[in-house]
Design a protein around this motif. Sequence first.
Motif, PDB file in Angstrom:
ATOM      1  N   GLU A   6      40.235 -20.326-123.827  1.00  0.00           N
ATOM      2  CA  GLU A   6      38.900 -20.545-123.274  1.00  0.00           C
ATOM      3  C   GLU A   6      38.176 -19.214-123.106  1.00  0.00           C
ATOM      4  O   GLU A   6      38.806 -18.174-122.875  1.00  0.00           O
ATOM      5  CB  GLU A   6      38.976 -21.231-121.901  1.00  0.00           C
ATOM      6  CG  GLU A   6      39.671 -22.563-121.865  1.00  0.00           C
ATOM      7  CD  GLU A   6      41.106 -22.441-121.417  1.00  0.00           C
ATOM      8  OE1 GLU A   6      41.653 -23.429-120.895  1.00  0.00           O
ATOM      9  OE2 GLU A   6      41.691 -21.350-121.578  1.00  0.00           O
ATOM     10  N   CYS A  22      36.383 -23.248-126.287  1.00  0.00           N
ATOM     11  CA  CYS A  22      37.835 -23.415-126.362  1.00  0.00           C
ATOM     12  C   CYS A  22      38.216 -23.356-127.830  1.00  0.00           C
ATOM     13  O   CYS A  22      37.958 -24.308-128.576  1.00  0.00           O
ATOM     14  CB  CYS A  22      38.251 -24.733-125.734  1.00  0.00           C
ATOM     15  SG  CYS A  22      40.003 -25.147-125.942  1.00  0.00           S
ATOM     16  N   ARG A  45      43.160 -30.781-109.519  1.00  0.00           N
ATOM     17  CA  ARG A  45      42.524 -30.635-110.823  1.00  0.00           C
ATOM     18  C   ARG A  45      41.826 -31.932-111.195  1.00  0.00           C
ATOM     19  O   ARG A  45      42.368 -33.020-110.966  1.00  0.00           O
ATOM     20  CB  ARG A  45      43.572 -30.291-111.873  1.00  0.00           C
ATOM     21  CG  ARG A  45      43.026 -30.004-113.254  1.00  0.00           C
ATOM     22  CD  ARG A  45      44.139 -29.547-114.165  1.00  0.00           C
ATOM     23  NE  ARG A  45      45.170 -30.570-114.318  1.00  0.00           N
ATOM     24  CZ  ARG A  45      46.370 -30.324-114.830  1.00  0.00           C
ATOM     25  NH1 ARG A  45      46.698 -29.099-115.187  1.00  0.00           N
ATOM     26  NH2 ARG A  45      47.235 -31.308-114.955  1.00  0.00           N
ATOM     27  N   TYR A  95      39.642 -25.388-117.539  1.00  0.00           N
ATOM     28  CA  TYR A  95      40.676 -25.423-118.560  1.00  0.00           C
ATOM     29  C   TYR A  95      40.295 -26.416-119.652  1.00  0.00           C
ATOM     30  O   TYR A  95      39.754 -27.484-119.347  1.00  0.00           O
ATOM     31  CB  TYR A  95      42.010 -25.885-117.968  1.00  0.00           C
ATOM     32  CG  TYR A  95      42.539 -25.056-116.834  1.00  0.00           C
ATOM     33  CD1 TYR A  95      42.193 -25.328-115.518  1.00  0.00           C
ATOM     34  CD2 TYR A  95      43.428 -24.004-117.069  1.00  0.00           C
ATOM     35  CE1 TYR A  95      42.687 -24.579-114.461  1.00  0.00           C
ATOM     36  CE2 TYR A  95      43.935 -23.242-116.025  1.00  0.00           C
ATOM     37  CZ  TYR A  95      43.556 -23.540-114.726  1.00  0.00           C
ATOM     38  OH  TYR A  95      44.057 -22.794-113.692  1.00  0.00           O
ATOM     39  N   TRP A 110      47.411 -26.904-123.207  1.00  0.00           N
ATOM     40  CA  TRP A 110      46.469 -26.403-122.223  1.00  0.00           C
ATOM     41  C   TRP A 110      46.139 -24.944-122.502  1.00  0.00           C
ATOM     42  O   TRP A 110      47.005 -24.178-122.951  1.00  0.00           O
ATOM     43  CB  TRP A 110      47.060 -26.503-120.815  1.00  0.00           C
ATOM     44  CG  TRP A 110      47.205 -27.910-120.361  1.00  0.00           C
ATOM     45  CD1 TRP A 110      48.219 -28.786-120.648  1.00  0.00           C
ATOM     46  CD2 TRP A 110      46.294 -28.629-119.531  1.00  0.00           C
ATOM     47  NE1 TRP A 110      47.989 -30.006-120.054  1.00  0.00           N
ATOM     48  CE2 TRP A 110      46.811 -29.931-119.356  1.00  0.00           C
ATOM     49  CE3 TRP A 110      45.086 -28.302-118.907  1.00  0.00           C
ATOM     50  CZ2 TRP A 110      46.166 -30.906-118.582  1.00  0.00           C
ATOM     51  CZ3 TRP A 110      44.440 -29.266-118.144  1.00  0.00           C
ATOM     52  CH2 TRP A 110      44.979 -30.554-117.989  1.00  0.00           C
ATOM     53  N   GLN A 112      44.558 -21.207-120.864  1.00  0.00           N
ATOM     54  CA  GLN A 112      44.926 -20.410-119.690  1.00  0.00           C
ATOM     55  C   GLN A 112      43.868 -20.480-118.593  1.00  0.00           C
ATOM     56  O   GLN A 112      44.112 -20.067-117.467  1.00  0.00           O
ATOM     57  CB  GLN A 112      45.146 -18.946-120.092  1.00  0.00           C
ATOM     58  CG  GLN A 112      43.881 -18.098-120.226  1.00  0.00           C
ATOM     59  CD  GLN A 112      43.011 -18.449-121.415  1.00  0.00           C
ATOM     60  OE1 GLN A 112      43.407 -19.210-122.304  1.00  0.00           O
ATOM     61  NE2 GLN A 112      41.804 -17.887-121.453  1.00  0.00           N
ATOM     62  N   GLY A 113      42.692 -20.996-118.937  1.00  0.00           N
ATOM     63  CA  GLY A 113      41.627 -21.153-117.950  1.00  0.00           C
ATOM     64  C   GLY A 113      40.631 -20.010-117.958  1.00  0.00           C
ATOM     65  O   GLY A 113      40.946 -18.878-118.337  1.00  0.00           O
TER      66      GLY A 113
END
Length: 120
Positions: A6, A22, A45, A95, A110, A112-113
Amino acid sequence: QVQLVESGGGLVQAGDSLRLSCAASGLTLSRSAMGWFRQAPGKERERVAAITYNFGLTSYADSVKGRFAISRDNAKNTVYLQMNSLKPEDTAVYYCAAKNSDYVQTYAYWGQGTQVTVSS
């Protein structure tokens, strides 16, 4: 190896806009169902936006409906989250996540944010 990265987060003022990206490697996003999630300190979340593998149907959490938009650029293998009219309560780590099917609940991959902070 699948990797989601991201970018695009930052510090903005209320009412501003941001676009999160992303970028994927090891995974073809056009063949994946994608979601954007966020988690604020002390909160669970939540999924804020999703786009299906089949037909590219989009869905949004009520809290962001009309302000956020998820999109996919297959040529760039990238998914975006356009965030408009940002509010302080949108502050969170965002995320992106991917799953191989629209018919499973669990997102397998996923990023890493990226931090989004909205000041009032």
